[in-house]
Design an enzyme around this catalytic site. Structure first.
Site, PDB file in Angstrom:
ATOM      1  N   CYS A 719       0.824  -1.216   0.000  1.00 64.24           N
ATOM      2  CA  CYS A 719       0.000   0.000   0.000  1.00 64.24           C
ATOM      3  C   CYS A 719       0.854   1.260   0.000  1.00 64.24           C
ATOM      4  CB  CYS A 719      -0.943   0.002   1.201  1.00 64.24           C
ATOM      5  SG  CYS A 719      -2.165  -1.327   1.145  1.00 64.24           S
ATOM      6  N   PHE A 720       2.137   1.109   0.328  1.00 61.59           N
ATOM      7  CA  PHE A 720       3.029   2.268   0.389  1.00 61.59           C
ATOM      8  C   PHE A 720       4.223   2.120  -0.552  1.00 61.59           C
ATOM      9  CE2 PHE A 720       1.036   1.514   4.525  1.00 61.59           C
ATOM     10  CZ  PHE A 720       0.292   2.675   4.649  1.00 61.59           C
TER      11      PHE A 720
END
EC number: 2.3.2.26
Length: 751
Positions: A719-720
């Site tokens: 997600c990052f």
């Protein structure tokens, strides 16, 4: 029988069209009505019912009935909820309109009219609300074809300028003021602008027609007064202006002017009498350049605002691939702008013009910029259009297991409505605790596309043995549910585009061309079947008399069986000659791309367009659409390096040096696996690594050196777009641990 005979003494034949209804009352808290309309000529025995439209307060029927009406006959049109009519007498009643003889005469041949629904009687306790739109035509005015009518625009003139009617989740109507950006429950009676600036002049379009009620017929109908016709024209212009999805036709150019386009896509206007040209639209006065753009509403679909190198604003039409200086909203809504400013249009002198061939170099900056195939800007415009469709609340939640990802995704996606697929995507893998901020969805699409595009399942096949591009398998019907699966594949492709992700797989370029609705030509054959392409080109370029012994019949192999297909009726007995070879090539190419896949492709296209409307893709060609759906397949390591963020380390750190050394030693497949391990997708955005997306917008690929045991494997945060790497002692250990991580691990967890 007597009644029937009395009608024959002087009845007239009228065609009643029941178009639609709107704002019907909602009597159930959890369910919307299944609405139908019933038409009765009172006392005559004539009775008709429309089809039932399910689960809506705004049903659209557009059905007509031929009625025989006597001098004293009346017509009752009632609306009912089909879910309740069987419960008891009078149950399911939603409202009615009764047209007496005088009302019928006034309504006749006046076009579509909006009638307020009323109760059955004054003592009736039923709650009634809404309107119904109908028309009455004399027999001699009934044409052979029906008129296409947009029901929504028939109600737009109910509200003053600047207001919009919306409905809450519970069905209650509220009114939105676009000027002050406020809402209220009470129906507005004044233009929205008056609520913010009392001194402003009234809009000339606050011009409501007298509502026609059906209780006594006293106010039903319109006269043939020319002022009424003019009011209709002005009301239509007002409805067009208030529409958020339609830019109505601009007024005609002044006499002597023509609109033309340069070879570079620049729109200009030619004064034919003098032979001089101008970039400026002569319909728009030059002093309107300071008009507040908010008053004009949003740009039409496919348009974009840009600036020249000197800062001057111009407008790009991606639909027609042209550019111009004039705001497209000005030329279309000129009459509105002028009236809002309370100005009267005086005779304008021909605008100052400059011959294109005499345009000096020093003012080149004033020339309309050429239309460029700027995919990044077009993609930005597409994203803006799609973001307006996404609901502000709710999620599209899908929970699947990794082992059954294809079948479970199919069952869940296919039971959803298309508009549910627009909601924010939230994917969960069963048994894993990861939170989806984008990374889980990317991995879901990556794994799902591998399964659904796998030729093993029989939906697709490789176009060639040496190039792994896919095409629809003409023999996919071995799976009896294959059309439903193609519908599913189309939806998944649309979801990937809508939510800014990519499909891991590639189709042939002609496939994307067909998806855009463009015709297939012989040139498209070259990338798919070069041998066949060369053969067909040779046929076209050479005299085949006495050389080839072909007929309009071709063969293909289906699961080991040789099947013949006639390109035209009785083609097996029709020889290909010098005169018919062009037809043969055209039919062969069409068959080669569409052989046995028409139904499959239409199902896939339907699913795709349910999520991505077709008109939003007009600005793109097939190569651009491939990049939008699949992203970039080739990974540019130098671009990757230059767009990587370092955390708790520097470019001189051993971990960073060894990481890039390992990446450079990987082949394309392992680089893609590494990228998929860290970001959730093996595809690179078409803008490159600088456009990688994270949980809350753009987020660069990140290398994070952590304080952890060197026995641990690297850990990814999809997600990052971040990879956590322990401080390994040697390059060999980093290489081994990195390879193990990307080859052997899977799953999500929450820290």
């Amino acid at each position: 029988m007597s009644n029937q005979g009395s009608r024959r003494n002087g009845p007239v034949k009228l065609r009643l069209t029941v178009l639609c209804a709107k704002n019907l009352v909602k009597k159930d808290f959890f369910r919307l009505p299944d609405s139908f309309a019933k038409v009765v000529v009172d006392g005559s025995g004539q009775c008709h019912s429309t089809d039932t439209v399910k689960n809506t307060l705004d049903p659209k029927w557009n059905q007509h009935y031929d009625l025989y009406i006597g001098k004293s006959d009346s017509i009752t049109i009632s609306v009912w909820n089909h879910k309740k009519i069987h419960k008891k007498q009078g149950a399911g009643f939603l409202g009615c309109v009764r047209l007496l003889s005088n009302a019928i005469n006034r309504l006749k041949d006046t076009g579509y009219q909006r009638l307020d629904l009323c109760k059955l009687g004054p003592n009736d306790n039923d709650t009634v609300r809404g309107q119904i739109v109908v028309s009455l035509q004399s027999r001699d005015r009934i044409g052979s074809g029906g008129q296409v009518v947009d029901c929504s625009r028939l109600f737009d003139n109910d509200l003053p300028d600047g207001w919009e009617e919306r409905r809450t989740a519970s069905g209650r109507i509220q009114y939105l003021n676009h000027i002050t950006r406020t809402t209220q429950w009470e129906r507005p009676t004044r233009p929205a602008s008056e609520y913010s600036s009392p001194g402003r002049p009234l809009s000339c379009f606050v011009d409501e027609n007298t509502p026609i009620t059906g209780t006594n017929g006293a106010s039903c109908g319109q006269t043939s007064d020319p002022r009424i016709s003019e009011r209709r024209v002005r009301s239509q212009r007002h409805r067009n202006y208030m529409s958020r999805t339609h830019l109505h036709t601009p007024p005609d150019l002044p006499e002597g002017y023509e609109q033309r386009t340069t070879q570079q896509g620049q729109v200009y206007f030619l004064h034919t009498q003098t032979g001089v040209s101008t970039w400026h639209d002569p319909r728009v006065p030059r002093d309107l350049g300071n008009v507040n753009c908010e008053e004009l509403g949003p740009l039409p679909p496919g348009w974009e605002i840009r600036n020249t190198a000197t800062g001057r604003v111009y407008f790009v039409d991606h639909n027609n691939r042209t550019t111009q200086f004039t705001d497209p909203r000005l030329s279309a809504n000129l009459h509105l702008v002028l009236n809002r400013q309370n100005q009267q249009l005086k005779e304008q002198q021909p605008p100052q013009v400059v011959s294109l061939c005499q345009l000096p170099d020093e003012v080149e900056c004033l020339t309309v910029p050429r239309y460029k195939r700027d995919l990044v800007h077009k993609l930005k415009s597409l994203r803006q259009e799609l973001s307006q469709q996404q609901p502000q609340a709710g999620h599209c939640r899908i929970e699947v297991s990794r082992e059954e990802i294809f079948e479970e995704s199919y069952r869940q996606v296919m039971k959803m409505r298309p508009k549910d697929l627009w909601k924010r995507l939230m994917i969960k893998f069963r048994g894993e605790e990861g939170l989806d901020y984008g990374g889980v969805a990317r991995e879901w699409l990556y794994l799902l596309s591998h399964d659904m595009l796998n030729p093993y399942y029989g939906l697709f096949q490789y176009s060639r043995d040496d190039i792994y591009t896919l095409q629809i398998n003409p023999d996919s019907a071995v799976n009896p549910e294959h059309l439903s699966y193609f519908h599913f594949v189309g939806r998944i492709m649309g979801m990937a585009v809508f939510h800014g992700h990519y499909i891991d797989g590639g189709f042939t370029l002609p496939f994307y061309k067909q998806l855009l609705g463009k015709p297939i030509t012989l040139d498209d054959m070259e990338s798919v079947d070069p041998d066949l392409h060369n053969s067909l080109v040779w046929i076209l370029e050479n005299d085949i008399t006495g050389v080839l012994d072909h007929t309009f019949c071709v063969e293909h192999n289906a699961y080991g069986e040789l099947i013949q297909h006639e390109l035209k009726p009785s083609g097996k007995s029709i020889p290909v000659t010098e005169d018919t070879k062009k037809e043969y090539v055209r039919l062969y190419v069409n068959w080669r791309f569409l052989r046995g896949i028409e139904a499959q492709f239409l199902a896939l296209q339907k699913g795709f367009n349910e999520v991505i409307p077709q008109h939003l893709l007009k600005a793109f060609d097939e190569k651009e659409l491939e990049l939008i759906i699949c992203g970039l397949g080739k990974i540019d390591v130098s671009d990757w390096k230059s767009n990587t963020r370092l955390k708790h380390c520097t470019t001189d750190s051993n971990i960073v040096k060894w990481f890039w050394k390992a990446v450079e030693s990987f082949d394309e497949e392992r680089r893609a696996r590494l990228l998929q391990f860290v970001t959730g997708s093996s595809r690179v955005p078409l803008q490159g690594f600088k456009a990688l997306q994270g949980a809350a917008g753009p987020r660069l690929f990140t290398i994070h050196q952590i304080d952890a045991s060197t026995n641990n494997l690297p850990k990814a945060h999809t997600c990052f777009n971040r990879i956590d790497i322990p401080p390994y002692e040697t390059y060999e250990k980093l290489y081994e641990k990195l390879l193990t991580a990307i080859e052997e691990t899977c799953g999500f967890a929450v820290e």
